[in-house]
Design an enzyme around this catalytic site. Structure first.
Site, PDB file in Angstrom:
ATOM      1  N   SER A 263     -75.781  26.824 -12.774  1.00 18.30           N
ATOM      2  CA  SER A 263     -75.037  25.800 -12.049  1.00 18.30           C
ATOM      3  C   SER A 263     -73.563  25.934 -12.403  1.00 18.30           C
ATOM      4  O   SER A 263     -73.217  26.262 -13.540  1.00 18.30           O
ATOM      5  CB  SER A 263     -75.556  24.424 -12.461  1.00 18.30           C
TER       6      SER A 263
ATOM      7  N   GLU B 180     -86.669  29.400  -4.132  1.00 20.88           N
ATOM      8  CA  GLU B 180     -86.214  28.400  -3.159  1.00 20.88           C
ATOM      9  C   GLU B 180     -85.765  29.075  -1.865  1.00 20.88           C
ATOM     10  O   GLU B 180     -85.977  28.562  -0.769  1.00 20.88           O
ATOM     11  CB  GLU B 180     -85.071  27.574  -3.745  1.00 20.88           C
TER      12      GLU B 180
ATOM     13  N   HIS C 288    -104.408  17.882  -4.959  1.00 19.34           N
ATOM     14  CA  HIS C 288    -103.484  16.744  -4.767  1.00 19.34           C
ATOM     15  C   HIS C 288    -102.376  16.780  -5.819  1.00 19.34           C
ATOM     16  O   HIS C 288    -101.812  15.736  -6.149  1.00 19.34           O
ATOM     17  CB  HIS C 288    -104.204  15.396  -4.838  1.00 19.34           C
TER      18      HIS C 288
END
Ligand code: ARG
Length: 463
Positions: free
Chosen positions: A282, A295, A161
């Protein structure tokens, strides 16, 4: 002028826009090599069937071999083919062969249809791709195993979890993905058995009208066997679906690993650091280092699952035998193959360049009351039924939480206030070493078991 393998029946020129809509050469050109290999085998089959004389066969084979070389060595050759407006790869090969060997090139299609031809091409193509994909899976497995070997004793938090659950060995964690990949490779190799059956000689749908020896064709092309029913053979794409399904599942595994590592590399977790080689920055925030490789793998999983759904959907409404809808199989299949292969390679790079934050892992493995189950086991050893022990430890954890202590930091007298059964040996039972050692069931995270699992993995990989 467009180049098609038909036209006798038509009075008017094909619409240009429809040509573009209908053509497949822009993507099935990647089947050029296997199409030529299939044609070489078929030419030999035609000679055995008495369609080609042996000197004719020689000429046709020489032409096809020349074509093979051009296709493989000269990228401008296919580019020219694209400008020449071929309808598909089969038209390309036949026209180019005919340029070389004249009318003999036109004889090659005797008894053959593009329907059995394309089904054969696709199987030849996929067979190779499966072998390459399995090799890439093994490369990734090797990288996981060597990372695990670098850190055989390092402990990390195990989560359920996404909450800290029980401590595990990092090697055990890495080997869990080794196992998933093992099943992926096995699934691909199992699918390969059904890919490796030859449809050539099935004609357009009902069979081949010249006395073609299909077993001979299969031997020539190294197929295990021949398809049993021509109607099925020309429209069966189960083998592509099977590959795509195994590919989807493999991508799901890569995606879960990506998700883990994206989380583990955050400032909040800090368990691993991604290599600069596979990270990006970035444009605005100078401090950022983003795990784009992972990703993208996670993102591209959707694409591979989508391809599988697309082909299943294409197949579901098809009437028996070949329908042009089947041309849609290629871009979907190629997309799955390319994406999976690329993701396997990138994941390998990610694992290889990833830094393990050993200290942080060990520290975090000590937090979060992850030895609470072991305290319950301690009571079980003293004769307390597990459910009662579970409840008791729950109360102890609440107490420790309030005091801001770990279970190992709690004083013996505090333990005794919960149960008279606690003795000084409780502290040893709570040590991370004991906690790990206790998980000694087959497949568990005890150091001995993990060591054995590592050895087993190395044997399986032939290392
Ligand atoms: N480009 C076609 C395909 O990919 C080749 C087979 C064409 N067959 C036909 N009967 N039109 O499926």
């Amino acid at each position: 002028m467009t180049k098609s393998l038909w036209g006798g029946r038509f009075g008017e020129k094909q619409d240009d826009f429809f040509f573009q809509f209908n053509e497949s050469f822009s993507f099935d050109r990647r089947l050029a090599t296997v199409d030529i290999l299939g044609s070489l085998a078929y030419a030999r089959g035609l000679e055995r069937a008495g369609i080609f004389r042996s000197d004719e066969l020689e000429l046709v084979c020489a032409g096809l071999n020349e074509l093979l070389e051009q296709v493989e060595k000269d990228p401008t050759f296919i580019e020219q083919g694209l400008r020449d407006h071929y309808e598909d790869v089969h038209s390309f090969v036949e026209f180019e062969l005919t340029k070389k060997v004249g009318a003999l090139g036109k004889k090659l299609h005797t008894g053959r249809s593009r329907n059995d031809q394309v089904a054969t091409d696709l199987r030849l193509y996929l067979r190779q791709e499966i072998d390459q994909t399995v090799a890439l899976i093994q490369d990734l497995q090797e990288t996981l195993v060597s990372k695990a070997q670098e850190f055989p004793q390092v402990v990390m938090p195990g989560y359920t979890h996404l909450q800290k659950a029980q401590p595990i060995l990092l090697a055990h964690y890495l080997l869990s993905y080794y196992e998933m990949l093992k099943r992926d490779a096995a699934r691909l190799l199992d699918a390969r058995k059904r890919v490796n059956v030859l449809p050539l000689g099935s004609g357009a749908l009902s069979g081949n009208s010249v006395a073609i020896d299909r077993k001979f064709l299969a031997e020539q092309l190294d197929f295990e066997g021949i398809t049993a029913n021509s109607l099925d053979a020309t429209s069966d794409r189960d083998f592509a679906i099977e590959f795509m399904s195994a590919a989807s599942l493999c991508m799901v595994h890569l995606s879960r690993l990506s998700e883990d590592l994206i989380l583990y590399s955050t400032d909040e977790f800090q368990l691993v650091r991604m290599g600069d080689q596979v990270s990006t920055g970035s444009s605005l925030m100078p401090q950022k280092k983003n795990p784009d490789a992972l990703e993208l793998i996670r993102g591209k999983t959707g694409r591979v699952i989508g391809h599988q759904m697309a082909l299943l959907t294409t197949l579901k409404g098809l009437p028996s035998c070949y329908n042009k809808d089947l041309q849609e199989d290629k871009e979907a299949l190629f997309g799955s193959v390319d994406t999976l292969k690329a993701c396997l390679q990138v994941m390998r790079l990610v694992i290889d360049t990833m830094t393990i934050n050993v200290e942080r892992m060990q520290q975090e493995a000590l937090k979060g009351y992850m030895n609470a189950t072991d305290l319950a086991d301690y009571f079980v050893d003293k004769g307390v039924p597990f459910r009662e022990a579970h409840h008791l430890v729950g109360e102890i954890v609440v107490f420790a939480l309030k005091k801001g202590l770990s279970l190992s930091e709690m004083a013996l007298k505090d333990y005794l206030s919960f149960s008279p059964l606690v003795e000084p040996d409780v502290y040893q039972a709570l040590e991370i070493k004991s906690v790990l050692n206790r998980k000694a069931s087959a497949g568990g995270t005890s150091p001995l078991r993990v060591q054995a699992a590592l050895q087993q993995a190395k044997i399986e990989l032939g290392l």
